[in-house]
Design a protein around this motif. Sequence first.
Motif, short mmCIF file in Angstrom:
data_model
loop_
_atom_site.label_atom_id
_atom_site.label_comp_id
_atom_site.label_asym_id
_atom_site.label_seq_id
_atom_site.Cartn_x
_atom_site.Cartn_y
_atom_site.Cartn_z
N GLN A 28 -1.81 -8.31 2.25
CA GLN A 28 -3.22 -8.00 2.37
C GLN A 28 -3.99 -8.83 1.35
OE1 GLN A 28 -3.34 -3.75 1.96
NE2 GLN A 28 -2.34 -3.38 3.90
N SER A 80 0.09 0.95 0.61
CA SER A 80 -0.46 1.81 1.65
C SER A 80 -1.82 1.30 2.12
CB SER A 80 -0.59 3.25 1.13
OG SER A 80 -1.49 3.31 0.05
N THR A 81 -2.22 1.71 3.33
CA THR A 81 -3.47 1.23 3.91
C THR A 81 -4.69 1.61 3.08
OG1 THR A 81 -3.52 3.16 5.35
CG2 THR A 81 -2.61 1.14 6.27
N ASP A 82 -4.62 2.71 2.36
CA ASP A 82 -5.73 3.11 1.50
C ASP A 82 -5.58 2.56 0.08
OD1 ASP A 82 -3.72 4.68 0.44
OD2 ASP A 82 -4.67 6.59 0.89
N SER A 83 -4.57 1.72 -0.14
CA SER A 83 -4.30 1.07 -1.44
C SER A 83 -4.06 2.07 -2.57
CB SER A 83 -5.44 0.12 -1.81
OG SER A 83 -5.56 -0.90 -0.86
N ARG A 84 -3.52 3.21 -2.24
CA ARG A 84 -3.22 4.21 -3.27
C ARG A 84 -1.76 4.19 -3.71
NH1 ARG A 84 -4.99 9.79 -1.35
NH2 ARG A 84 -4.22 10.31 -3.42
N GLU A 101 -3.48 3.17 -8.73
CA GLU A 101 -4.59 3.35 -9.66
C GLU A 101 -4.16 3.33 -11.12
OE1 GLU A 101 -8.39 6.22 -9.79
OE2 GLU A 101 -6.46 7.26 -9.68
N SER A 125 -0.21 7.12 8.67
CA SER A 125 -1.27 7.58 7.76
C SER A 125 -0.76 7.72 6.33
CB SER A 125 -1.88 8.89 8.25
OG SER A 125 -2.41 8.73 9.54
N ASP A 126 0.07 6.81 5.92
CA ASP A 126 0.60 6.75 4.55
C ASP A 126 1.47 7.94 4.18
OD1 ASP A 126 -0.83 4.41 4.42
OD2 ASP A 126 -2.53 5.32 3.39
N LYS A 127 2.14 8.53 5.19
CA LYS A 127 3.00 9.69 4.94
C LYS A 127 4.48 9.38 4.99
CE LYS A 127 -0.45 12.93 6.42
NZ LYS A 127 -0.94 13.81 7.42
#
Length: 135
Positions: A28, A80-84, A101, A125-127
């Motif tokens: 990404q 992850s898609t949410d970058s967490r 983070e 969904s990042d699970k």
Amino acid sequence: MPYLSARILENIKDAKINWRNLLKSRYQEFLMVDTIDHQKIKNVEIYNINTLQLVNIFYKQHKEDFLISNDNESGIFTISTDSRLFAYSYGNNIITIYLMECGLEVISKRFDDIYEIKSLEIIESDKKLFIIERG
């Protein structure tokens, strides 16, 4: 990536290895770099390519995991898609998941039934973590 700037290229094979590692290390908008600090402790740095900023440094808590790593190969990772979340493996049978983070290690797991990890992907969904391995 192992020591790209510090190492002198001895032949075209070195250049091909470094190019392959550079291509593997981008995901990404992120660039992953394997490093060794002044105390010879390996860690992983993540940079944002768009902002040219260091996102975080991820330190490995279990030093014995690094003894298995191959210095000519960069690690395998996914974000992850949410970058967490950041999942990382040196390609051996150990995967570590960190919080992007703050760099906190969430879990490190050894998979005794896996010989070599080839690819990682965080899905659903990042699970869930999807692992492609060579048995």
